[in-house]
Motif scaffolding. Structure first.
Motif, short mmCIF file in Angstrom:
data_model
loop_
_atom_site.label_atom_id
_atom_site.label_comp_id
_atom_site.label_asym_id
_atom_site.label_seq_id
_atom_site.Cartn_x
_atom_site.Cartn_y
_atom_site.Cartn_z
N VAL A 140 0.84 -1.20 0.00
CA VAL A 140 0.00 0.00 0.00
C VAL A 140 0.88 1.25 0.00
O VAL A 140 0.57 2.25 -0.66
N HIS A 141 1.99 1.21 0.74
CA HIS A 141 2.95 2.32 0.73
C HIS A 141 3.42 2.58 -0.71
O HIS A 141 3.48 3.74 -1.14
N ALA A 142 3.73 1.50 -1.44
CA ALA A 142 4.18 1.66 -2.83
C ALA A 142 3.09 2.26 -3.69
O ALA A 142 3.36 3.09 -4.58
N THR A 143 1.83 1.88 -3.45
CA THR A 143 0.71 2.44 -4.20
C THR A 143 0.53 3.92 -3.86
O THR A 143 0.30 4.75 -4.75
N ALA A 144 0.63 4.27 -2.58
CA ALA A 144 0.46 5.66 -2.14
C ALA A 144 1.51 6.56 -2.79
O ALA A 144 1.23 7.73 -3.09
N GLU A 145 2.71 6.03 -3.03
CA GLU A 145 3.75 6.83 -3.67
C GLU A 145 3.43 7.16 -5.12
O GLU A 145 4.07 8.02 -5.72
N LEU A 146 2.43 6.48 -5.69
CA LEU A 146 2.02 6.75 -7.07
C LEU A 146 0.81 7.67 -7.15
O LEU A 146 0.37 8.03 -8.25
N ILE A 147 0.25 8.07 -6.01
CA ILE A 147 -0.85 9.04 -6.01
C ILE A 147 -0.29 10.38 -6.50
O ILE A 147 0.80 10.80 -6.11
N ASP A 148 -1.03 11.05 -7.36
CA ASP A 148 -0.47 12.19 -8.09
C ASP A 148 0.09 13.28 -7.20
O ASP A 148 1.19 13.76 -7.43
N VAL A 149 -0.67 13.70 -6.19
CA VAL A 149 -0.18 14.73 -5.27
C VAL A 149 -0.69 14.43 -3.87
O VAL A 149 -1.88 14.13 -3.69
N LEU A 150 0.21 14.50 -2.87
CA LEU A 150 -0.17 14.36 -1.47
C LEU A 150 0.25 15.61 -0.72
O LEU A 150 1.36 16.12 -0.92
N TRP A 151 -0.64 16.11 0.14
CA TRP A 151 -0.29 17.16 1.07
C TRP A 151 -0.12 16.51 2.44
O TRP A 151 -1.00 15.76 2.89
N LEU A 152 0.97 16.82 3.13
CA LEU A 152 1.21 16.27 4.45
C LEU A 152 1.43 17.40 5.46
O LEU A 152 1.93 18.48 5.10
N TYR A 153 1.04 17.15 6.69
CA TYR A 153 1.27 18.14 7.74
C TYR A 153 2.77 18.30 7.94
O TYR A 153 3.50 17.30 7.99
N PRO A 154 3.25 19.54 8.06
CA PRO A 154 4.70 19.77 8.16
C PRO A 154 5.32 19.02 9.34
O PRO A 154 4.86 19.13 10.47
N GLY A 155 6.34 18.24 9.02
CA GLY A 155 7.06 17.53 10.06
C GLY A 155 6.33 16.37 10.68
O GLY A 155 6.82 15.77 11.64
N GLU A 156 5.14 16.03 10.15
CA GLU A 156 4.35 14.93 10.71
C GLU A 156 4.12 13.86 9.64
O GLU A 156 3.85 14.20 8.48
N PRO A 157 4.17 12.59 10.00
CA PRO A 157 3.84 11.52 9.04
C PRO A 157 2.32 11.34 8.96
O PRO A 157 1.77 10.30 9.30
N ILE A 191 -9.57 6.08 -8.21
CA ILE A 191 -10.42 5.91 -7.03
C ILE A 191 -9.87 4.79 -6.16
O ILE A 191 -9.79 4.90 -4.93
N LEU A 192 -9.45 3.70 -6.81
CA LEU A 192 -8.95 2.55 -6.06
C LEU A 192 -7.69 2.90 -5.28
O LEU A 192 -7.52 2.47 -4.13
N ARG A 193 -6.79 3.67 -5.87
CA ARG A 193 -5.56 4.02 -5.16
C ARG A 193 -5.86 4.84 -3.91
O ARG A 193 -5.30 4.61 -2.85
N LEU A 194 -6.79 5.80 -4.05
CA LEU A 194 -7.16 6.61 -2.90
C LEU A 194 -7.84 5.75 -1.84
O LEU A 194 -7.55 5.87 -0.63
N ALA A 195 -8.75 4.88 -2.27
CA ALA A 195 -9.46 4.03 -1.32
C ALA A 195 -8.51 3.06 -0.64
O ALA A 195 -8.60 2.82 0.57
N ASP A 196 -7.59 2.51 -1.40
CA ASP A 196 -6.63 1.55 -0.87
C ASP A 196 -5.83 2.18 0.27
O ASP A 196 -5.64 1.59 1.35
N MET A 197 -5.35 3.40 0.04
CA MET A 197 -4.57 4.08 1.07
C MET A 197 -5.44 4.43 2.27
O MET A 197 -5.06 4.19 3.42
N ALA A 198 -6.63 4.98 2.01
CA ALA A 198 -7.49 5.43 3.11
C ALA A 198 -7.90 4.28 4.01
O ALA A 198 -7.93 4.41 5.24
N LEU A 199 -8.21 3.14 3.41
CA LEU A 199 -8.68 2.00 4.20
C LEU A 199 -7.55 1.37 5.01
O LEU A 199 -7.81 0.57 5.91
#
Length: 418
Positions: free
Chosen positions: A303-320, A338-346
């Protein structure tokens, strides 16, 4: 065999507009599709196992899988057609006949659960032996995305190309023909030694021969003699498709750039998809001033590998921790996005409401239909919204200047409720 195939394969690889160049080695959607389709096949198995699979192709999890496959450029165009429910013919007989439906589910389950080629071959022979009416080797297109080095895809153009290249008369709906083709393709590909072990590369060459873009011989007695004008027409059509793909890619890159800049303006750390970091917009790589890699979010490795292929991610500064996630859709990939987003969220505990599809207004109706699918609506842990390209472009500068955090997107985003 090697000497006969070599010039054909060389011409195939050298053509910048061939399936090899435009799909096999350069298509991001092809790489992304493998996990999406695997997850979709798992959903089909689960639906069959728990008696949720409907008595029609439309609206089923199987339609989702075939839609992901059909998105893979013209090489898989029409992949879904053999699975459409044809009431008058009662085919394919996996919608009304429960034993056939269960057999199909067991086949997919077994193919998901092993990489052993002999075990996979046994499962294929077992399915073929059941002679389920209307369920022929079109299933190979699913098999290819589960096991690309063991099973080639299969359609009319590839069959025509195979018959022309190897001077055979294999039949379209025959499992026996497919299995014989598979053996020949594996042997020929190994003997050639210049294409990938992924059989999609060789099958793409067969496709090019089958549609008339690639000749097998200069001999007019070839099994596939195509007039020069017809070849030129096919080439012109392909050239137009390539130009369209390039225009869409430029638009995709622009939207990614806007999401990256907006995220930075709102104070978030930004990660761009791993395979897009070197893409240029206004002379600068998208990955410049973005995070180098996705921090550890506690996701399973796949799932981590799939999340790295999501087009753009915003993350909280300094937080995972992910603030928002965006999949940019142009002419394809609504389903897999849709599946990539759902896969990560779940895979991340808690409720997630800041997942977005970003797409052109021309695809809004299609997006609404997909987001209303029961397989997405029944999950309470996440919800997806969509933003239109045109709205983002119109308000981009204002959002950057006036926005304080991700909540500014609520002014643009639309949400679907079943």
């Amino acid at each position: 065999m090697h000497d006969a195939l070599l010039p054909i394969a060389q011409a195939y690889k050298a053509d910048p507009e061939s399936v090899y160049s435009t799909w096999f080695i350069s298509s991001e959607d092809r790489i992304k599709a493998f996990r999406s389709i695997r997850r979709g096949v798992a959903a089909v198995v689960d639906d069959i196992k728990h008696h949720r699979f409907p008595n029609d192709f439309k609206g089923s999890s199987l339609e989702f899988v075939l839609a992901c496959i059909s998105e893979q450029k013209q090489v898989f165009e029409g992949a879904a057609h053999p699975f459409y429910w044809k009431p008058k013919l009662r085919i394919p007989d996996i919608y009304e006949h429960d034993l056939n439906k269960q057999a199909f589910g067991e086949f997919l389950y077994a193919c998901l659960g092993t990489t052993d080629v002999r075990a996979l071959e046994r499962e294929v022979l077992k399915l073929a032996g059941k002679r389920i009416k209307g369920l022929g080797p079109a299933v190979a297109n699913i098999l290819y995305f589960l096991h690309p080095t063991h099973f080639p895809p299969f359609n009319t153009a590839m069959l025509n190309g195979f018959n022309a290249l190897f001077r055979t008369k294999k039949r379209l709906g025959s499992w026996d023909s497919y299995l014989e083709m598979r053996e020949t393709i594996i042997v020929a590909n190994a003997a050639l030694g210049m294409l990938s072990r992924d059989l999609g590369a060789f099958s793409g060459m067969l496709f090019e021969i089958g549609v008339g873009r690639l000749g097998t011989t200069d001999d007019d007695s070839s099994a596939l003699t195509i007039e020069r004008e017809k070849i030129e027409q096919v080439r012109r059509k392909r050239h137009a498709q390539v130009e369209q793909d390039m225009a869409e890619e430029r638009l995709h890159t622009k939207v990614q750039y806007q999401l990256i800049e907006l995220g930075r303006a709102l104070g978030y750390d930004v990660l761009v998809a791993r395979n897009d970091r070197s893409a240029l917009y206004r002379g600068r790589a998208l990955g410049y001033r973005c995070l180098e890699c996705l921090p550890d979010l506690g996701l399973p490795p796949e799932v981590h590998a799939t999340a790295e292929l999501i087009d753009v991610l915003w993350l909280y500064p300094g937080e995972p921790r992910i603030a928002s996630a965006f999949e940019v859709e142009k002419s394809t990939s609504i389903y897999s996005g849709i599946l990539r987003l759902a896969d990560m969220a779940l895979s991340i505990p808690g409720r997630h409401e800041h997942l977005y599809l970003v797409a052109p207004a021309a695809r809004e109706k299609e997006i609404v239909v997909q987001l209303k699918r029961p397989m997405f609506q029944r999950h309470e842990d996440f919800s997806l919204s969509y933003i239109l390209f045109e709205d983002l472009d119109q308000h981009f500068e204002s959002l950057c200047k006036l926005g304080e955090d991700r909540r500014i997107l609520e002014r643009l985003a639309c949400r679907c409720v079943a």
